[in-house]
Design an enzyme around this catalytic site. Structure first.
Site, PDB file in Angstrom:
ATOM      1  N   SER A 161      16.673  35.336 -15.803  1.00 31.81           N
ATOM      2  CA  SER A 161      16.659  33.885 -15.653  1.00 31.81           C
ATOM      3  C   SER A 161      17.721  33.456 -14.634  1.00 31.81           C
ATOM      4  O   SER A 161      17.671  33.891 -13.483  1.00 31.81           O
ATOM      5  CB  SER A 161      16.848  33.221 -17.020  1.00 31.81           C
ATOM      6  OG  SER A 161      16.550  31.846 -16.977  1.00 31.81           O
ATOM      7  N   GLU A 217       4.959  32.400 -18.248  1.00 28.83           N
ATOM      8  CA  GLU A 217       6.235  31.700 -18.143  1.00 28.83           C
ATOM      9  C   GLU A 217       6.049  30.251 -17.713  1.00 28.83           C
ATOM     10  O   GLU A 217       5.072  29.879 -17.083  1.00 28.83           O
ATOM     11  CB  GLU A 217       7.146  32.402 -17.131  1.00 28.83           C
ATOM     12  CG  GLU A 217       7.567  33.789 -17.565  1.00 28.83           C
ATOM     13  CD  GLU A 217       8.794  34.269 -16.836  1.00 28.83           C
ATOM     14  OE1 GLU A 217       9.811  33.565 -16.853  1.00 28.83           O
ATOM     15  OE2 GLU A 217       8.722  35.366 -16.257  1.00 28.83           O
ATOM     16  N   HIS A 259       8.967  33.227 -21.014  1.00 33.06           N
ATOM     17  CA  HIS A 259      10.221  33.461 -20.300  1.00 33.06           C
ATOM     18  C   HIS A 259      11.225  34.297 -21.093  1.00 33.06           C
ATOM     19  O   HIS A 259      11.726  35.313 -20.600  1.00 33.06           O
ATOM     20  CB  HIS A 259      10.839  32.109 -19.919  1.00 33.06           C
ATOM     21  CG  HIS A 259      12.052  32.212 -19.057  1.00 33.06           C
ATOM     22  ND1 HIS A 259      11.999  32.656 -17.762  1.00 33.06           N
ATOM     23  CD2 HIS A 259      13.355  31.921 -19.299  1.00 33.06           C
ATOM     24  CE1 HIS A 259      13.220  32.640 -17.233  1.00 33.06           C
ATOM     25  NE2 HIS A 259      14.059  32.201 -18.156  1.00 33.06           N
TER      26      HIS A 259
END
Length: 277
Positions: A161, A217, A259
């Protein structure tokens, strides 16, 4: 969309249970230490129980170390019995320190130290990646590797991330810091124009890069169902890197992963990547 950045996903508020440290590993000695540099960091270490090779062990540095070691299992470690793993986290009981990772993992843009208000998350400061890179490759690395036989030619950096965004920054702006890089679900969306400018300025490099992202995601806090397929901006950015001298990578798409799931979902890819000769 106003205020969504302040709310954040539920997983960002969880404590790190760190069951791996409590239960132990057949292949690695596990420990943690607090380093008082910068805002205060926790280093989580998994050191092979076997003797090091003649040139030293390879080492994998994992950003968001509290979360990374919360997801790592003894079975993961057993797959790489000759790999040192260092989780670089913050001195907190949480999996993530959202304000500090925003500061440390986002790139500077402009003169001076580059620090500025985060344009996405109200009340946060951004742009400290260059400062953090010096800390990571300086006192944090020294503390992590103290007393260990490490092969300096086999250091890998992993980030997920915002950590994945920092990993791309480190590869493009300061490639000499690590031998290999693994960017998982990098937050290209945070300032896509900036990371593209950094890529355009980057010198030719030949550092191996592993990229992985999920096909379900979406940006944290966004409305609507997960999209079908991986993030187009990330796929386009990686395709652009493939045209840049020295960067050759094909993204791994993790089927069915949203995610947060790509964090642990990347382990079967990145652990052997970091352990390879």
């Amino acid at each position: 969309m106003a205020g969504l950045g302040r709310v954040g996903p539920d997983h960002a508020r969880r404590d790190a249970a760190l069951e791996l440290l409590r239960n132990g590993s057949a292949t690695h000695d596990l420990s943690q230490k607090v380093v008082a540099t910068g805002p205060g960091h926790r280093l989580f270490l998994a050191v092979p129980k076997a003797a090091p090779p003649p040139l030293g062990w390879p080492v994998l540095y994992m950003l968001d170390g509290n979360a990374a070691f919360d997801f790592l299992t003894a079975a993961d470690l057993a797959r790489v019995p000759g790999l040192v793993i260092v989780g670089v986290g913050y001195d907190t009981e949480k999996q993530f320190s959202r304000e500090l990772r925003t500061l440390d993992f986002t790139a500077p843009d402009g003169p001076g130290d580059g620090l500025r208000a985060d344009h996405v998350h109200e009340g946060r400061t951004a742009g400290g990646a260059a400062i953090f890179h010096d800390r990571l490759t300086g006192p944090l690395r020294a503390a992590a590797e103290a007393g260990l036989a490490i092969d300096p030619a086999r250091r890998t950096l992993w980030g997920h991330s915002f950590g994945g965004l920092f990993t791309l920054y480190a590869l493009l702006a300061r490639p000499e810091g690590f031998a290999r890089y693994a960017a998982i679900s990098p937050s290209i969306w945070w300032d896509e124009a900036l990371i593209r400018r950094i890529a355009a300025r980057a010198a030719p490099a030949s550092r191996p890069l592993l990229v992985a992202l999920g096909d379900r995601e979406k940006r944290s806090g966004s409305d609507g169902p997960p999209p079908d397929g991986p993030a187009p901006a990330t796929m386009d950015f990686i395709a652009g890197l493939a045209r840049h001298p020295g960067h050759r990578t094909v993204p791994h798409v993790l089927a069915g992963h949203v995610h947060i799931q790509t964090l642990a979902g990347s382990f079967p890819l990145v652990l052997p990547f970091a352990a390879a000769d």
